[in-house]
Motif scaffolding. Structure first.
Motif, short mmCIF file in Angstrom:
data_model
loop_
_atom_site.label_atom_id
_atom_site.label_comp_id
_atom_site.label_asym_id
_atom_site.label_seq_id
_atom_site.Cartn_x
_atom_site.Cartn_y
_atom_site.Cartn_z
N ILE A 302 6.65 -26.44 26.88
CA ILE A 302 6.82 -26.88 25.49
C ILE A 302 8.28 -27.22 25.22
CG2 ILE A 302 4.90 -25.47 24.63
CD1 ILE A 302 7.05 -23.52 23.54
N LEU A 303 8.50 -27.95 24.15
CA LEU A 303 9.87 -28.23 23.70
C LEU A 303 10.41 -26.98 23.00
CD1 LEU A 303 9.51 -31.85 22.35
CD2 LEU A 303 11.19 -31.12 24.02
N GLU A 326 6.24 -22.47 17.45
CA GLU A 326 7.38 -21.96 16.66
C GLU A 326 8.72 -22.33 17.28
OE1 GLU A 326 7.70 -17.94 15.19
OE2 GLU A 326 5.55 -17.89 14.77
N LYS A 327 8.81 -22.22 18.60
CA LYS A 327 10.06 -22.58 19.27
C LYS A 327 10.33 -24.08 19.13
CE LYS A 327 10.11 -18.86 22.70
NZ LYS A 327 10.09 -18.53 24.16
N ALA A 331 13.54 -26.00 17.47
CA ALA A 331 14.26 -27.09 18.14
C ALA A 331 14.36 -28.30 17.21
CB ALA A 331 13.54 -27.48 19.43
N LEU A 332 13.29 -28.58 16.49
CA LEU A 332 13.32 -29.66 15.51
C LEU A 332 14.36 -29.40 14.43
CD1 LEU A 332 12.19 -32.21 14.08
CD2 LEU A 332 10.41 -30.75 13.08
N LYS A 333 14.39 -28.18 13.94
CA LYS A 333 15.38 -27.81 12.91
C LYS A 333 16.79 -28.02 13.42
CE LYS A 333 16.89 -24.04 9.90
NZ LYS A 333 16.70 -22.62 9.52
N ASN A 334 17.04 -27.63 14.66
CA ASN A 334 18.37 -27.79 15.27
C ASN A 334 18.78 -29.25 15.30
OD1 ASN A 334 20.45 -28.10 17.30
ND2 ASN A 334 19.97 -26.02 18.00
N ALA A 347 4.39 -37.88 13.80
CA ALA A 347 3.40 -37.04 14.47
C ALA A 347 3.64 -35.54 14.24
CB ALA A 347 3.39 -37.39 15.97
N ASP A 348 3.78 -34.76 15.34
CA ASP A 348 3.89 -33.31 15.19
C ASP A 348 5.16 -32.89 14.45
OD1 ASP A 348 1.48 -32.52 16.26
OD2 ASP A 348 2.22 -32.52 18.33
N ALA A 349 6.20 -33.69 14.52
CA ALA A 349 7.40 -33.38 13.73
C ALA A 349 7.06 -33.39 12.24
CB ALA A 349 8.51 -34.37 14.03
#
Length: 499
Positions: A302-303, A326-327, A331-334, A347-349
């Motif tokens: 996973i990312l 969750e991780k 990573a998206l938040k970062n 998409a998932d973002a």
């Protein structure tokens, strides 16, 4: 751009135009009929029998004029009227009075439906003023005509379809709707696709200056609008000029999504493409797409982390196939907190952001969000099934968060924080297949990387993506897949005369 007006505004516009030009409404009706016939003669054979169904209003007047003009060109035409001429408008009766005697003109009530045959049905029964469900003879006519296994064409608007809101009850189901000067709002609703069919907009000479006095923030995009928004590159341009793009996504079982985005960005013209994927994706990406650079996160499946040194990229697109772990969300938040450049969020973002208010607050004016209807519903937390409300919700979201929003679907809606909303003209049913949204992400990201503004990247991206879908569909029909759309992207430049 064609400004989209309400039915009431269109009526006022036509009156103002006629008054200033010093011409009669009958002359404008003749111009509209000529425009319709010009389109018809380019697309249909003289050997096909035509049945034109006319009401007694001005839409019926259009139909009578069309019958006269097509007959003059050798097309076999019959006219069927609903209503008494004594109740008709002046322009309807003026056209009826000069209908050639060789054209059969029968009352609708006299049709023997068991023996009725024709190749083409033209609907000119009711125009744009409808504000209630069909009933009586018009309802009966629409039901009978919809049951005919033949080509059906609507003049201006399909009978039964209101101009500005969702249909209530029955409406004529056209394969083509030929409208004049500017589309009517409801003809652009995905919910009305079965009634409108392919939308054709014909110019009848009302110059854009006549639209200036009418308030509307909604526009229908034309090809020329896309041409003027494209950047021009010279012969000495190098790969750095065409942008450094990072695509973030992929997870076990969904690596194909980010691969499609990467291929689409390459075909759109990006100079350098990098991808950031889970560890397992490294050998797959490098063996499948030789032109793409690959970086990986710390996790294998996973990312679970963000790339370093994000400022080396001109734009980032994030979301395709990356999952909602969750991780991954962290990573998206970062990335959202650390990168200040232009971004595409898809998409998932989007699904992660929909669940977290803290991430919504990180949306900026540098971002383009590309939800389909279900993703948008998750983001706004409301039912968006009704198109009038959905359009308003898109405007509210874009202005609240300052982003450009692409609401994907038929006539995809591009909304800007300035309050302008654009309806896209390209696309087809053949885009309704898995992965085409990931293709759009790559196309839009490519334009951002090439230095386009967020608004221009959204408009050009949606237009070219839709056109590529049309071209792929012409070849592959129902067998069209997302990879076919990617391969047609270069052809969209040729179609528009772009290098």
């Amino acid at each position: 751009m064609l400004k989209i007006l309400s039915a009431r505004q269109i009526k006022s516009l036509e009156e103002s135009y006629l008054e200033e030009k010093g011409i009669l409404s009958l002359e404008l009706m003749e111009t509209a009929a000529e425009a319709f016939c010009q389109w018809y003669m380019q697309n249909f054979s003289r050997r096909q029998d035509i049945a034109i169904f006319c009401g007694t209003g001005n839409n019926g007047g259009d139909g009578i004029a069309i019958a006269r003009l097509l007959s003059r060109q050798g097309y076999p035409v019959c006219v069927y009227t609903l209503g008494d001429a004594k109740d008709g408008t002046a322009d309807y009766n003026s056209n009826l009075n000069i209908l050639p005697t060789n054209i059969v003109n029968k009352p609708f009530s006299n049709i023997d439906w068991e023996r009725f045959r024709c190749h083409v049905i033209i609907d000119a029964m009711l125009g744009i003023g409808l504000n209630k469900p069909l009933e009586g003879k018009y309802l009966d006519a629409v039901k009978k005509l919809n049951s005919q296994k033949t080509m059906r064409i609507a003049v201006d608007m399909p009978t039964g379809l209101p101009s500005d809101k969702l249909v209530d009850g029955e409406a004529f189901q056209a394969h083509y709707t030929v409208t004049f000067q500017t589309p009517k709002l409801s003809a652009l609703f995905p919910e009305h696709a079965a009634y409108v069919g392919d939308l054709v907009v014909k110019d009848i000479g009302i110059d854009g200056k006549y639209f200036n006095g009418y308030e509307s923030s909604r526009y229908f995009v034309e090809e020329k609008d896309i041409l003027e928004r494209h950047k021009i590159f010279h012969k000495a341009s190098h790969k750095g000029d065409f942008g450094k793009v990072l695509l973030v996504g992929g997870s076990k079982g969904k690596l194909g999504a980010i691969m499609l985005s990467a291929k689409a960005a390459l075909r759109t013209g990006s100079g350098l493409i990098s991808t950031f994927v889970p560890g397992f994706g490294l050998p797959i990406m490098q063996s499948s797409i030789h032109e793409v650079m690959v970086e990986t996160c710390t996790g294998n499946d996973i990312l679970d982390s963000a790339p370093e040194n994000l400022d080396r990229f001109d734009t980032i697109a994030i979301g395709p196939g990356m999952g909602t772990d969750e991780k991954t969300a962290e990573a998206l938040k970062n990335i959202l907190e650390s990168y200040k450049g232009k971004m595409v969020i898809d998409a998932d973002a989007l699904n992660i952001i929909a669940k977290r208010k803290d991430l919504k607050e990180l949306i900026t004016s540098q971002m383009i969000l590309t939800p389909h209807l279900k993703e948008f519903e998750r983001m706004v937390g409301d039912d968006v099934k009704y198109p009038e409300g959905r359009i308003e919700k898109a405007l509210e979201f874009s202005q609240t968060y300052g982003c450009v929003l692409i609401l994907k679907g038929l006539h995809s809606l591009i909304t800007t924080p300035a309050g302008i909303q654009y309806f896209n003209p390209t696309g087809s049913q053949f885009l309704a297949t898995g992965g085409t949204g990931d293709v759009l992400t790559g196309v839009v990201a490519s334009y951002l990387g090439q230095g386009y503004s967020v608004e221009n990247a959204a408009l050009c991206g949606v237009y070219h993506h839709g056109l590529a879908g049309q071209l792929a569909g012409e070849d592959q029909r129902r067998g069209t897949i997302a990879s076919d759309v990617i391969e047609k992207i270069p052809e969209t430049y040729k179609n528009l005369g772009l290098s």
